[in-house]
Design a protein around this motif. Structure first.
Motif, PDB file in Angstrom:
ATOM      1  N   TRP A   1       0.841  -1.197   0.000  1.00 23.95           N
ATOM      2  CA  TRP A   1       0.000   0.000   0.000  1.00 23.95           C
ATOM      3  C   TRP A   1       0.875   1.246   0.000  1.00 23.95           C
ATOM      4  CZ3 TRP A   1       0.964  -3.093   4.115  1.00 23.95           C
ATOM      5  CH2 TRP A   1       1.483  -2.514   5.276  1.00 23.95           C
ATOM      6  N   VAL A   2       0.262   2.347  -0.358  1.00 26.64           N
ATOM      7  CA  VAL A   2       0.929   3.657  -0.389  1.00 26.64           C
ATOM      8  C   VAL A   2       0.155   4.578   0.547  1.00 26.64           C
ATOM      9  CG1 VAL A   2       1.568   5.650  -1.777  1.00 26.64           C
ATOM     10  CG2 VAL A   2       1.799   3.349  -2.719  1.00 26.64           C
ATOM     11  N   THR A   3       0.864   5.178   1.485  1.00 26.62           N
ATOM     12  CA  THR A   3       0.255   6.091   2.457  1.00 26.62           C
ATOM     13  C   THR A   3       0.674   7.518   2.129  1.00 26.62           C
ATOM     14  OG1 THR A   3       0.387   4.360   4.148  1.00 26.62           O
ATOM     15  CG2 THR A   3      -0.030   6.612   4.889  1.00 26.62           C
ATOM     16  N   PRO A   4      -0.242   8.349   1.634  1.00 28.69           N
ATOM     17  CA  PRO A   4       0.121   9.751   1.373  1.00 28.69           C
ATOM     18  C   PRO A   4       0.450  10.464   2.675  1.00 28.69           C
ATOM     19  CG  PRO A   4      -1.916   9.130   0.232  1.00 28.69           C
ATOM     20  CD  PRO A   4      -1.610   8.033   1.220  1.00 28.69           C
TER      21      PRO A   4
ATOM     22  N   ARG B   1      -5.499  12.595   2.026  1.00 26.86           N
ATOM     23  CA  ARG B   1      -5.901  11.550   1.096  1.00 26.86           C
ATOM     24  C   ARG B   1      -5.812  10.187   1.760  1.00 26.86           C
ATOM     25  NH1 ARG B   1      -3.947  12.842  -5.061  1.00 26.86           N
ATOM     26  NH2 ARG B   1      -4.583  15.036  -5.119  1.00 26.86           N
ATOM     27  N   PRO B   2      -6.699   9.268   1.368  1.00 25.59           N
ATOM     28  CA  PRO B   2      -6.675   7.932   1.993  1.00 25.59           C
ATOM     29  C   PRO B   2      -5.550   7.091   1.408  1.00 25.59           C
ATOM     30  CG  PRO B   2      -8.400   8.041   0.339  1.00 25.59           C
ATOM     31  CD  PRO B   2      -7.818   9.432   0.424  1.00 25.59           C
ATOM     32  N   PRO B   3      -5.135   6.025   2.107  1.00 30.44           N
ATOM     33  CA  PRO B   3      -4.116   5.117   1.559  1.00 30.44           C
ATOM     34  C   PRO B   3      -4.618   4.412   0.302  1.00 30.44           C
ATOM     35  CG  PRO B   3      -4.399   4.812   3.933  1.00 30.44           C
ATOM     36  CD  PRO B   3      -5.523   5.679   3.474  1.00 30.44           C
TER      37      PRO B   3
ATOM     38  N   THR C   1       4.591   7.286   1.385  1.00 26.93           N
ATOM     39  CA  THR C   1       5.348   6.141   1.894  1.00 26.93           C
ATOM     40  C   THR C   1       4.813   4.860   1.274  1.00 26.93           C
ATOM     41  OG1 THR C   1       5.746   7.288   3.978  1.00 26.93           O
ATOM     42  CG2 THR C   1       6.087   4.904   3.953  1.00 26.93           C
ATOM     43  N   PHE C   2       5.704   4.154   0.581  1.00 22.21           N
ATOM     44  CA  PHE C   2       5.358   2.852  -0.004  1.00 22.21           C
ATOM     45  C   PHE C   2       5.737   1.758   0.994  1.00 22.21           C
ATOM     46  CE2 PHE C   2       6.757  -0.955  -2.245  1.00 22.21           C
ATOM     47  CZ  PHE C   2       5.632  -1.262  -2.987  1.00 22.21           C
ATOM     48  N   SER C   3       4.808   0.862   1.293  1.00 23.30           N
ATOM     49  CA  SER C   3       5.032  -0.183   2.293  1.00 23.30           C
ATOM     50  C   SER C   3       4.625  -1.528   1.728  1.00 23.30           C
ATOM     51  CB  SER C   3       4.232   0.106   3.571  1.00 23.30           C
ATOM     52  OG  SER C   3       4.551   1.374   4.098  1.00 23.30           O
ATOM     53  N   VAL C   4       5.407  -2.559   2.083  1.00 22.50           N
ATOM     54  CA  VAL C   4       5.122  -3.946   1.705  1.00 22.50           C
ATOM     55  C   VAL C   4       5.241  -4.794   2.952  1.00 22.50           C
ATOM     56  CG1 VAL C   4       5.765  -5.911   0.284  1.00 22.50           C
ATOM     57  CG2 VAL C   4       5.946  -3.626  -0.644  1.00 22.50           C
ATOM     58  N   ARG C   5       4.285  -5.690   3.130  1.00 21.67           N
ATOM     59  CA  ARG C   5       4.278  -6.617   4.262  1.00 21.67           C
ATOM     60  C   ARG C   5       4.105  -8.031   3.712  1.00 21.67           C
ATOM     61  NH1 ARG C   5       0.743  -8.922   8.102  1.00 21.67           N
ATOM     62  NH2 ARG C   5       1.536  -8.841  10.239  1.00 21.67           N
ATOM     63  N   ILE C   6       5.067  -8.925   4.001  1.00 23.96           N
ATOM     64  CA  ILE C   6       5.079 -10.281   3.451  1.00 23.96           C
ATOM     65  C   ILE C   6       5.010 -11.263   4.611  1.00 23.96           C
ATOM     66  CG2 ILE C   6       6.310 -11.931   2.009  1.00 23.96           C
ATOM     67  CD1 ILE C   6       7.741  -9.565   0.732  1.00 23.96           C
ATOM     68  N   SER C   7       3.988 -12.095   4.611  1.00 22.14           N
ATOM     69  CA  SER C   7       3.814 -13.130   5.625  1.00 22.14           C
ATOM     70  C   SER C   7       4.021 -14.497   4.990  1.00 22.14           C
ATOM     71  CB  SER C   7       2.407 -13.044   6.243  1.00 22.14           C
ATOM     72  OG  SER C   7       2.179 -11.770   6.799  1.00 22.14           O
ATOM     73  N   ASN C   8       4.718 -15.395   5.692  1.00 24.03           N
ATOM     74  CA  ASN C   8       4.988 -16.750   5.218  1.00 24.03           C
ATOM     75  C   ASN C   8       5.756 -16.754   3.908  1.00 24.03           C
ATOM     76  OD1 ASN C   8       3.546 -17.813   7.415  1.00 24.03           O
ATOM     77  ND2 ASN C   8       1.604 -17.662   6.290  1.00 24.03           N
ATOM     78  N   GLY C   9       6.626 -15.772   3.736  1.00 31.58           N
ATOM     79  CA  GLY C   9       7.440 -15.718   2.541  1.00 31.58           C
ATOM     80  C   GLY C   9       8.643 -16.639   2.640  1.00 31.58           C
ATOM     81  N   SER C  10       9.386 -16.684   1.549  1.00 34.78           N
ATOM     82  CA  SER C  10      10.579 -17.532   1.517  1.00 34.78           C
ATOM     83  C   SER C  10      11.753 -16.904   2.239  1.00 34.78           C
ATOM     84  CB  SER C  10      10.954 -17.813   0.057  1.00 34.78           C
ATOM     85  OG  SER C  10      11.295 -16.606  -0.602  1.00 34.78           O
TER      86      SER C  10
ATOM     87  N   VAL D   1      10.145   5.933   0.870  1.00 36.13           N
ATOM     88  CA  VAL D   1       9.481   7.207   0.611  1.00 36.13           C
ATOM     89  C   VAL D   1       9.621   7.549  -0.868  1.00 36.13           C
ATOM     90  CG1 VAL D   1       9.427   9.666   1.153  1.00 36.13           C
ATOM     91  CG2 VAL D   1       9.914   8.009   2.959  1.00 36.13           C
ATOM     92  N   ILE D   2       8.499   7.765  -1.522  1.00 37.65           N
ATOM     93  CA  ILE D   2       8.482   8.065  -2.958  1.00 37.65           C
ATOM     94  C   ILE D   2       8.617   9.573  -3.123  1.00 37.65           C
ATOM     95  CG2 ILE D   2       7.153   7.871  -5.080  1.00 37.65           C
ATOM     96  CD1 ILE D   2       5.696   5.512  -3.852  1.00 37.65           C
TER      97      ILE D   2
END
Length: 862
Positions: A204-207, A213-215, A236-245, A277-278
């Motif tokens: 997701w991207v959080t302004p 503005r909403p995410p 702010t660009f964010s990535v959350r990975i669960s059960n990844g390699s 941060v973009i």
């Protein structure tokens, strides 16, 4: 004797070497016996680690993983069985090993510890035994240890142990890679071999918060197929990975220069997270090894710096305050604005006691269409008052970008003093405040005033005050002491000039400023109530003292015609409306109304009527304008009453729908919905409707509203005809208002309260437009008439007459509410219901966190 002593020393050295050799040989024998027993355990442990690091346990199903663990566990237990036969080396074992390793014959080590039999007390035998020990000891002078010799090759003729060691080395090197396994894989459920299928990826991207503005959820179903997004700068660009390699990587490529940058990841509770941060157009790729999982392209919306400029020249208000009108604009809103002053003729060699005045600027309302704000600041007490200054406006947005306006040079408004003594004190006060080095000159001028006290000081109390401040000035040595003298000089000048009136005026302005800051900072209802009480008290004190002072000039007061006298009830109603807006949550509109109140106080002055204002035509114009104001007031009351009746009508329809015809499901659903709205309306009224109205009473009330609406329409027609007789052509607003009144009258006759409310609102807005057009025509007609009178040509050109409260005088018509839009009763009730609904939703423990954040932002935007 000498030989005997030498033999004893050699024997002691031999004993020390023998002890060390025995310790080394004991360790060698222990290793020989222990290593074959420990080797199977080491092999099994190395196999377990190798299989874990190579990811074997992660690939096996549960039954295979448990079976392999069982085999390794059984092997480990079996390797512990031979430890039962382990024995530590004994002293004879060590001696035999030394003799064997050094090829010693006739047991020389045993000879050193043996003793003659007790019966052998023959001296010759004893000497012979000592000689034998001596000869055996000489053979022990060069003892050496031995290396461990295990039977591992005999037990493992095919060298399988080497294969286990080689596998361990390879697995240890593989463990440093992204695809390696973990020791914990043997004790937890396996994951799928396809990481992109089993892993959960949320992006997701959080302004920035100030954008409002909403995410943007990139991995949501609605955006999963999109690859290009438009986002605000510094999002702010964010990535959350669960059960990844564990081998996921995030790469950002700037579109401007094409350079790629890797983003470091963080891990918490097995969850991998990336954040970046973009700050420009870029492409973000999420990969798993050599495979790209997602790719997003971002185009950024530039955060432009704010804009601020003057809307007109700085000017002096009637009470001497500085009035500023300025334009402020920013793409996401300005957070702070201020006015900075600088002396036009600033001299770097002086020692000023005061810096530039600080003037924070209130920001325009969010709902403002023109982004223009006004402020009034009394700077007459500042030592710079009356001097030429350069003024520049500054605005700062949430991204800390600063903009400045053009610089205006003008004379800072000062308070005029009619008393010569007070004016002299103020002049010397300014001299001392601007340059502390001129203290001797100020002392000399005050001495001159005190020397001619009989001619210059009429009040003995004033003489005592000036003498006291002269003594304080003489003993003042620091800047703080001099500033105290400067402040007291101002107070003395005010006492000489106006007595106690300025104190009441100062209390009123302090109360207004405290309330304004509380509205901007989101104070609690209790704090606002306290500040409103202080403002009311300060207003009453100020008006009482102002009236007492005005009574000193009875002639001027008697000449003020009816309609221009100050009405305190207007102020009370204005304060009540201000309190209702603040408590209902309409903080921005409350700030606008407070600004209007400050303008009223700034324009409060005992005006004199101009000659020639009471002729017949102007009197008729005033009557028509008063009648129009009364029509607008009655139309507003009709709108409020129709709104309440409509809600009462909806409530009754809702109750009938709940009890009525169950076979007509469509009609029942519509009436049920109206019933819910009616019940909510009754609750929102807070009991104003009491226990409700019967159907007959409601019909009679609607009929009366219809009659009143028809009468009001007839009054508007009479007004338009009267205006034509005066030579004023009614504008299109009056025609549209009459048409809307007719539609509202018909809707009331048919019982359609909602349509009637809309038409009445349209009629009220059209009346305001028609009133503005009528006032312009009347003003032009009066200016033309006054221009023909001797001695009055051009006196009123470009100037709108105001009463002591700053409202339009009777000659220019009433204030039709075009300056400040104040919410009516309907808007206030709706605002309260919306706020109550938001607060109830926030108080619900089951409300999602994302919805909570959105509702909190709504409250912050009030």
């Amino acid at each position: 004797m000498q030989d005997f002593h030498i033999s004893d020393a050699r024997m002691r050295g031999l004993g020390a070497r023998l002890s060390r050799t025995r310790a080394v040989v004991w360790t060698v024998i222990a290793v020989e016996r222990l290593w074959p027993l420990f080797l199977p355990i080491a092999v099994i442990i190395s196999l377990f680690l190798s299989l874990s690091w190579l990811g074997v346990f992660r690939l096996l199903p549960d039954w295979g993983r448990f079976a392999l663990l069982g085999v390794l566990a059984l092997g480990l237990l079996a390797s512990l069985v031979p430890f039962r036969k382990f024995r530590l080396p004994s002293s004879p074992d060590v001696d035999r090993r030394i003799e064997t390793a050094n090829r010693l014959e006739h047991a020389p080590l045993l000879t050193q510890t043996d003793r003659l039999a007790a019966a052998a007390d023959d001296p010759f035998a004893r000497a012979l035994w000592l000689e034998h020990q001596k000869r055996m000891a000489e053979r022990l002078s060069r003892l050496q240890g031995d290396l461990p010799r295990t039977d591992i090759p005999e037990r493992d003729p095919y060298a399988l142990r080497a294969a286990a060691a080689l596998l361990f080395v390879v697995a240890a090197a593989y463990a440093t890679g992204p695809q390696s396994g973990s020791v914990l894989d043997a004790f937890r459920a396996p994951v799928s071999t396809s990481a992109h299928v089993a892993a959960r990826i949320d992006a997701w991207v959080t302004p920035p918060p100030y954008t409002g503005r909403p995410p943007i959820f990139l991995t949501a179903d609605a955006n999963r197929e999109k690859t290009e997004f438009l986002v605000p700068e510094n999002s702010t660009f964010s990535v959350r990975i669960s059960n990844g390699s564990g081998g996921e990587a995030l790469t950002v490529t700037k579109s401007a220069d094409g350079q790629s940058v890797g983003v470091e990841s963080g891990e918490e509770n097995g969850v991998v997270q990336f954040a970046h941060v973009i700050d420009g157009d870029s492409v973000v790729e999420l990969s798993d090894g050599s495979r790209t999982l997602f790719s997003w392209s971002f185009r950024t919306i530039e955060d432009r710096p704010p804009v601020i400029r003057f809307e007109g020249e700085p000017r002096r208000a009637a009470n001497g305050a500085l009035e500023l009108s300025y334009f402020v604009e920013d793409d996401y809103g300005v957070t702070k604005a201020e006015a900075r002053f600088r002396l036009a003729d600033e001299d770097p060699n002086v020692r000023p006691l005061y810096g530039a005045p600080e003037v924070p600027l209130p920001l325009p309302r969010r709902s403002s269409k023109d982004n223009v704000a006004k402020t009034s600041k009394d700077l007459t007490q500042h030592p710079w008052a009356g001097r030429d200054v350069d003024l520049t406006l500054f605005a700062t947005d949430a991204a800390e970008q600063v903009a400045e306006s053009e610089t205006k040079r003008f004379t800072l408004p000062e308070r005029p003093f009619t008393n010569s003594l007070a004016r002299a004190l103020v002049e010397q006060r300014q001299v001392l405040a601007l340059d502390a080095n001129r203290k001797p000159r100020v002392k000399a001028m005050m001495d001159a005033v005190l020397l001619w006290a009989d001619e210059m000081i009429a009040n003995p109390a004033h003489f005592l005050l000036i003498s006291s401040i002269r003594s304080r000035l003489d003993i003042a040595r620091t800047d703080d002491a001099l500033r105290g003298v400067v402040d007291d000089l101002w107070e003395i000048a005010l006492i000489i000039e106006d007595g106690d009136l300025t104190a009441a005026e100062r209390r009123l302005r302090d109360a207004q400023e405290a309330l304004r800051q509380a509205l901007e900072n989101g104070a609690t209802d209790e704090e606002l109530q306290r500040l409103m009480d202080e403002l009311r008290a300060a207003m009453r004190d100020f008006l009482r003292e102002f009236a007492e002072r005005a009574l000193q000039n009875q002639d001027s007061l008697a000449e003020i015609p009816e309609g221009q006298m100050m009405d305190q009830m207007d102020l009370e109603r204005l304060l009540d409306q201000l309190e209702d807006l603040a408590r209902s949550g309409a903080r921005e509109q409350a700030q606008e109304l407070l600004s209007q109140l400050q303008n009223l106080m700034n324009n409060l002055q005992a005006g004199r009527p101009q000659q020639g204002q009471d002729d017949s035509m102007q009197s008729q114009m005033r009557q028509q304008m008063d009648q129009l104001g009364e029509i607008m007031r009655q139309q507003q009351e009709l709108l409020n009453e129709t709104f309440r009746m409509n809600r009462e009508q909806q409530g009754q329809q809702g109750q009938q729908g709940q009890q009525g015809q169950r076979g007509q499901q469509g009609q029942r659903g519509r009436q049920g919905q109206q019933g819910q709205q009616g019940q909510q309306g009754q609750q929102g009224e807070g009991g104003q409707q009491g226990q409700g109205m019967t159907a007959e009473e409601l019909a009679e009330a609607l009929r009366q509203l219809q009659q009143r609406q028809g009468q009001l329409r007839d009054q508007l027609q009479d007004l338009t005809e009267a205006l034509r007789d005066l030579g004023i052509q009614p504008g299109e607003g009056f025609g549209e208002a009459g048409e809307a009144m007719g539609e509202a009258e018909g809707a009331l006759g048919e019982g359609e309260g909602e349509r009637a409310t809309g038409e009445q609102g349209r009629a009220l807005e059209a009346l305001r437009r028609g009133a503005q057009d009528m006032m312009q025509q009347m003003q032009q007609a009066m200016e033309g008439q006054q221009g023909n009178q001797p001695g009055q040509q051009g006196q009123r050109a470009g100037r709108v007459e105001r009463d002591p409260l700053g409202r339009p005088r009777a000659t220019t018509g009433p204030d039709f509410g075009s300056d400040v839009e104040i919410p009516d009763e309907i808007d206030t009730q709706q605002a309260r219901r919306i706020l109550d609904a938001i607060r109830r939703r926030l108080g619900d423990a089951l409300t999602p966190q994302l919805e909570r954040e959105y509702l909190e932002r709504l409250l912050d935007m009030r």
